[in-house]
Design a protein around this motif. Structure first.
Motif, PDB file in Angstrom:
ATOM      1  N   GLU B 236       0.735  -1.090   0.061  1.00 13.22           N
ATOM      2  CA  GLU B 236       0.102   0.027  -0.095  1.00 13.22           C
ATOM      3  C   GLU B 236       0.892   1.314  -0.084  1.00 13.22           C
ATOM      4  O   GLU B 236       1.973   1.250   0.596  1.00 13.22           O
ATOM      5  N   LEU B 307      -0.185  -3.612  -7.898  1.00 16.16           N
ATOM      6  CA  LEU B 307      -0.443  -2.527  -6.774  1.00 16.16           C
ATOM      7  C   LEU B 307      -1.151  -1.585  -7.941  1.00 16.16           C
ATOM      8  O   LEU B 307      -0.621  -0.998  -8.745  1.00 16.16           O
ATOM      9  N   THR B 308      -2.189  -1.125  -7.420  1.00 17.75           N
ATOM     10  CA  THR B 308      -3.135  -0.524  -8.248  1.00 17.75           C
ATOM     11  C   THR B 308      -3.743   0.690  -7.768  1.00 17.75           C
ATOM     12  O   THR B 308      -4.033   0.901  -6.630  1.00 17.75           O
ATOM     13  N   PRO B 309      -3.949   1.886  -8.561  1.00 14.17           N
ATOM     14  CA  PRO B 309      -4.520   3.358  -8.121  1.00 14.17           C
ATOM     15  C   PRO B 309      -6.070   3.134  -7.639  1.00 14.17           C
ATOM     16  O   PRO B 309      -6.677   2.488  -8.313  1.00 14.17           O
ATOM     17  N   ARG B 314      -2.799   7.352  -4.287  1.00 18.77           N
ATOM     18  CA  ARG B 314      -2.936   6.214  -3.555  1.00 18.77           C
ATOM     19  C   ARG B 314      -2.988   4.673  -4.224  1.00 18.77           C
ATOM     20  O   ARG B 314      -3.740   4.540  -4.993  1.00 18.77           O
ATOM     21  N   ASN B 315      -2.230   3.726  -3.790  1.00 20.03           N
ATOM     22  CA  ASN B 315      -1.839   2.582  -4.509  1.00 20.03           C
ATOM     23  C   ASN B 315      -2.211   1.490  -3.569  1.00 20.03           C
ATOM     24  O   ASN B 315      -1.657   1.555  -2.370  1.00 20.03           O
ATOM     25  N   THR B 322      -9.277  -3.689  -4.740  1.00 17.77           N
ATOM     26  CA  THR B 322      -9.764  -3.732  -6.281  1.00 17.77           C
ATOM     27  C   THR B 322      -9.772  -5.179  -6.698  1.00 17.77           C
ATOM     28  O   THR B 322      -8.981  -5.630  -6.992  1.00 17.77           O
TER      29      THR B 322
END
Lengths: 288, 327, 317
Positions: B236, B307-309, B314-315, B322
């Protein structure tokens, strides 16, 4: 955690620990007097160490010749005094050469991991021979001379020193301050010379004091079997070699140089033990 | 945003155990396994995580104190991994490091003056007299006396030594300092002094910090942005206030709730994780946290979350935040 | 508290001229958790060691320590040895060095059982298994035959706790038991300690530098500074309103997880070395409130209300 702990007592400085170390001080006294004798040889030797006196061959100790004379009538005391000069010189040169090569070889092996395996296997192979036999073999091949004796002994004892140096470097290399030096951009040479060498030096110094002692003993062995510095030059070994055929009639020829070797070697070994005790971090008391 | 430092795809695998002469090391420790991060000038990015998560290794990869296996590191727009050694040395002037261990990181045989001057000597800055003046200034700036230059590290307490380490890091006026657990070896009252000093220095000189720590409270005090690492990956990443107000990854939540706080009003509702951190030699399939995650599903074992926005800046790497195929 | 389990009176420990602990007194009731807080050099660890009479060689201990009616300072060594491990157990910060690497965890837990409780090997093994389960070690049967290096830090600390609990001690001395552990593992161990304490009703002296740990676990707190107790109070009260400036300073100097972020109010300076203690209050050189009388004579630890005490002349009674 506990970084803020004020030291309960400031560590005693090294020289003070050494001064309080009795056997170190005794060793220093013994070895110091041998060194003094060697330095002042020309002043204190009562006779010319090379001057024959066939009228007084194998002479017993008396007022003129305190320790007697050898088969050529040479004064044993004067020969020991001058011989100490040569023996210490050989020992010292062996130590210097061994230190330089041992430190360089061991330092490279310990610092550069890629070299480690290759270098240390070669050193292991050399150490697989009994030291004194290797020295005799090398000296025999090279021929009897002071220089060759130093060379033979240095070759023999370098692997041992290299091993100690490598171990010391392995420890120091992992210290955070070495990483800190790399982080400010210091190159290998600078790191080796300013960080690794000074911090890895102590075990090496202990080892070298023992090498000094061993080299003096080994020189005597080489001379005794005739592959050391050639006569008539006096060394501890030469004097004993000269006297071995007369050990029944004139035991003093072998006895006193033997004693001189014993004093020198004992002194050096006590110095080595004292240094080891004083430098050994395990001896420090932690009160926390 | 023009980043001071931008690292992408950092990977470092260490051989497990030392290879001998004849055998090969069969296993690798996946210490850092694909980490992206960036730091803007004057910004503090914190790397938090527990021991073995790869945060210290990441810091060293960025400085190339450890050679990365893969990834690119752009520092002020220049690719550090492509610079020849001589140029790298030049770039090192602008990137320094402060170490955790205030005892081990100063050479015990050097005087403090020589220690602080070493970066200047290495980079050939100034004459001897100029360097001495600079050392005096630096020591004064970190709260020591110029006269301390003549003493040896063992004469100082842990906090003072850490100040010496900071002075050394400042000597070349760097733009980025990697701070590797700089206060974790210090007592709390000293810790506060050193943290305040670091904040002041940052403000004065516009320093960028990569602040590596396991202490979330310290991180909250120091950082603008925070990246939480678990087993070699960032799980995160968020701006400080967002992360502490509403942590999203289950590991971040657990980590936050695990910190005991004196006199805290917050309900002592602990998420106590079961089990230990798995070995980085053989990390779990899919999501690495799933073996300890209270919410893990079958998908988590199968698929590794990227690791996704999820919002601006913020990821999160979690299937629960997600869902796969969603974003 | 009618009869305290442990009562320490005027305890001092000196190494040469350095007084590492000076004139400290406290009581501990059965089943109570006392948190001893202090920074390094505060003498908190030495205090624990003196309860077990394990202060290392040149240290001189004076004062009175009574435990369950016995005068620990006067007890002959064999009886003291019997008390150690059986009635008073201790766990340490570093679980790796405190476990013997050449014995399995099972062997080490069993040793105490055989030695103190006179069990045979079969009985001891069964009991050891129960203990490992008590400290919540997963697959305990298998762990019994593991060597310490095969375990993680948290597991090792659990084994240490199992060993300490082997004889159901009345008092557990825990010296920084979670300092070497990660946050999530520390949470587990603190949970375990609290649960065990409630279940077994033993008293615990928890030594730590971490105020958060104390706040979570301890009933009462003893704050030490430079070898002296500066303040003692119930845990909730001390965090709500510290009386001693040092306690106040400590609380102000730790960063928090919540609330506004303002500049930390660091305590200036550092702890004086034990051989150069100031004549008056030892905290005076770092204290923002220090006045002339503070430097003249050390303030006594004086009661402030029914269950608190502080060693500061400034605190209103």
């Amino acid at each position: 955690m506990t970084a803020e702990a004020p030291a309960i007592a400031a560590p005693t400085p090294l020289w003070r620990r050494l001064l309080n170390h009795r056997s170190f001080m005794f060793g220093l006294t013994l070895f110091g007097s041998v060194v003094l004798v060697a330095l002042l040889a020309d002043l204190i030797a009562p006779h010319d160490p090379l001057k024959n006196n066939f009228r007084y061959r194998l002479g017993e100790p008396n007022d003129i010749h305190w320790l007697g004379t050898d088969r050529a009538g040479r004064d044993v005391l004067s020969r020991i005094i001058h011989g100490s000069q040569v023996s210490l010189r050989i020992g010292l040169m062996v130590v210097v050469v061994t230190a330089v090569f041992g430190a360089v070889i061991g330092g490279l092996a310990g610092y550069f991991r890629k070299l480690d395996n290759v270098i240390m296997r070669v050193m292991d192979a050399m150490m697989a021979f009994p030291g004194i036999l290797l020295a005799i073999a090398i000296a025999a091949v090279l021929g009897p001379s002071e220089f060759n004796a130093v060379l033979a002994l240095a070759i023999t004892y370098t692997p041992r020193t290299a091993r100690v140096a490598r171990a010391a470097v392995l420890v120091v290399r992992e210290m955070p301050y070495v990483e800190a030096a790399r982080a400010v951009g210091a190159g290998h040479m600078r790191i080796l010379l300013t960080h690794v060498l000074p911090n890895g030096l102590t075990p090496l110094i202990v080892q070298l004091s023992y090498i000094f002692a061993i080299a003096i003993l080994a020189e005597a062995v080489l001379s005794f079997i005739g592959v050391g510095p050639p006569p008539p030059l006096a060394t501890f070994g030469n004097i004993i070699a000269d006297g071995r055929d007369y050990i029944q009639e004139a035991p003093w020829i072998c006895l006193y140089p033997g004693l001189a070797i014993a004093i020198t070697v004992l002194g050096l070994n006590l110095i080595g033990d004292g240094l080891r005790d004083a430098l050994d971090p395990r001896m420090k008391v932690d009160l926390r | 945003m023009s980043a001071l430092l931008q690292a992408t795809g950092l990977v470092k695998h260490f051989p497990a155990g030392k290879p001998g002469l004849f055998e090969r090391a069969p296993q690798v420790v996946r210490a850092v396994d694909g980490v992206d991060l960036s730091v803007a000038p004057g910004e503090t990015l914190a790397l938090v995580g527990e021991s073995g998560c790869g945060k210290s290794t990441t810091g060293r990869l960025i400085l190339r104190l450890i050679e990365p296996d893969a990834g690119t590191i752009l520092f002020q727009g220049r690719d550090l991994r492509r610079e020849p050694p001589a140029r790298l040395r030049e770039l090192r002037r602008d990137m320094q490091i402060i170490f955790q261990d205030p005892f081990g990181s100063l050479d015990p045989r050097m005087t403090v003056g020589r220690i602080v001057a070493e970066p200047l000597v290495v980079h050939g800055v100034g004459t001897t007299a100029e360097r001495a003046r600079r050392v005096a200034q630096l020591l004064e700036r970190v709260g020591l006396a110029p006269a301390h230059a003549a003493r040896h590290p063992h004469e100082f307490s842990g906090g003072q030594r850490q100040r010496i380490g900071i002075a050394r890091a400042l000597a070349l006026d760097p733009k980025l300092i990697v701070c590797d657990e700089p206060v974790s070896a210090l007592d709390v009252s000293i810790q506060a002094q050193v943290l305040n000093l670091m904040l002041d220095l940052q403000r004065e000189r516009g320093l960028g910090y990569i602040f590596i720590s396991h202490n979330l409270a310290v991180v909250r005090y120091m950082a603008n942005r925070i990246a939480v690492m678990y087993l070699g990956k960032i799980v995160e990443e968020a701006a400080r206030d967002d992360l502490f107000a509403a942590p999203q990854h289950p590991y971040t939540k657990a980590l936050l709730s695990a910190v005991p706080e004196p006199g805290s009003a917050r309900a002592k509702q602990r998420i106590v994780l079961t089990g230990d951190v798995p070995s980085a030699i053989d990390p779990p399939s899919g999501c690495r946290f799933r073996t300890r995650c209270p919410h893990a599903t079958e998908t988590c074992a199968r698929l590794e979350p990227a690791l996704t926005p999820v919002a601006d800046g913020r990821n999160v790497a979690c299937h629960l935040v997600t869902p796969p195929g969603h974003a | 508290m009618s009869q305290p389990l442990l009562s320490v009176r005027n305890l001092s420990v000196a190494f040469g001229r350095s007084k590492v602990v000076e004139d400290i007194s406290f009581d501990l009731g059965a089943g109570e958790i006392l948190g001893v807080v202090g920074e390094s050099g505060s003498g908190k660890s030495i205090t624990a060691l003196s309860i077990l009479r394990l202060v290392p060689a040149p240290g001189r201990v004076s004062g009175a320590i009574s435990f369950a009616g016995a005068d620990l300072m006067a007890l002959p060594e064999p009886e003291m040895r019997a008390i150690r491990g059986r009635d008073i157990a201790m766990i340490f910060q570093e679980p790796m060095t405190s476990l013997n690497p050449v014995f399995t965890c099972g062997d080490q837990v069993m040793e105490a059982l055989i030695h103190h409780r006179g069990l045979d090997r079969t009985g001891a093994r069964a009991e050891a298994l129960k203990l490992l389960k008590l400290v919540e070690i997963p697959s305990a049967e298998r762990r019994l035959d593991d060597y310490p290096h095969q375990l993680s830090g948290g597991m090792r600390q659990r084994v240490m706790i199992a060993m300490a609990l082997a004889c159901r001690p009345k008092l557990l001395l825990a010296d920084e038991p979670t300092t070497a552990l990660d946050a999530t593992i520390q949470a587990q161990i603190l949970d375990l300690l609290r649960g065990l304490q409630r279940e077994l009703g033993m008293a615990v002296v928890l030594i730590t530098h971490d105020l958060g740990v104390v706040a979570e676990v301890a009933h009462r707190v003893l704050v030490m500074y430079a070898g002296k107790v500066v303040e003692t109070a119930p845990s909730d009260a001390i965090f709500a309103r510290p009386f001693h400036p040092y306690t106040e300073g400590l609380l102000a100097s730790i960063p928090r997880l919540e609330g506004p972020i303002s500049r930390l109010d660091a305590i200036p300076g550092q702890v004086p070395p034990p051989d150069a203690m100031p004549a008056g209050c030892r905290f005076a050189p770092r204290c923002r409130y220090a006045a002339e009388p503070c430097r003249a004579a050390p303030p006594p630890l004086a009661p402030r209300g029914p269950d608190r005490a502080a060693a500061c002349i400034r605190t209103p009674a």
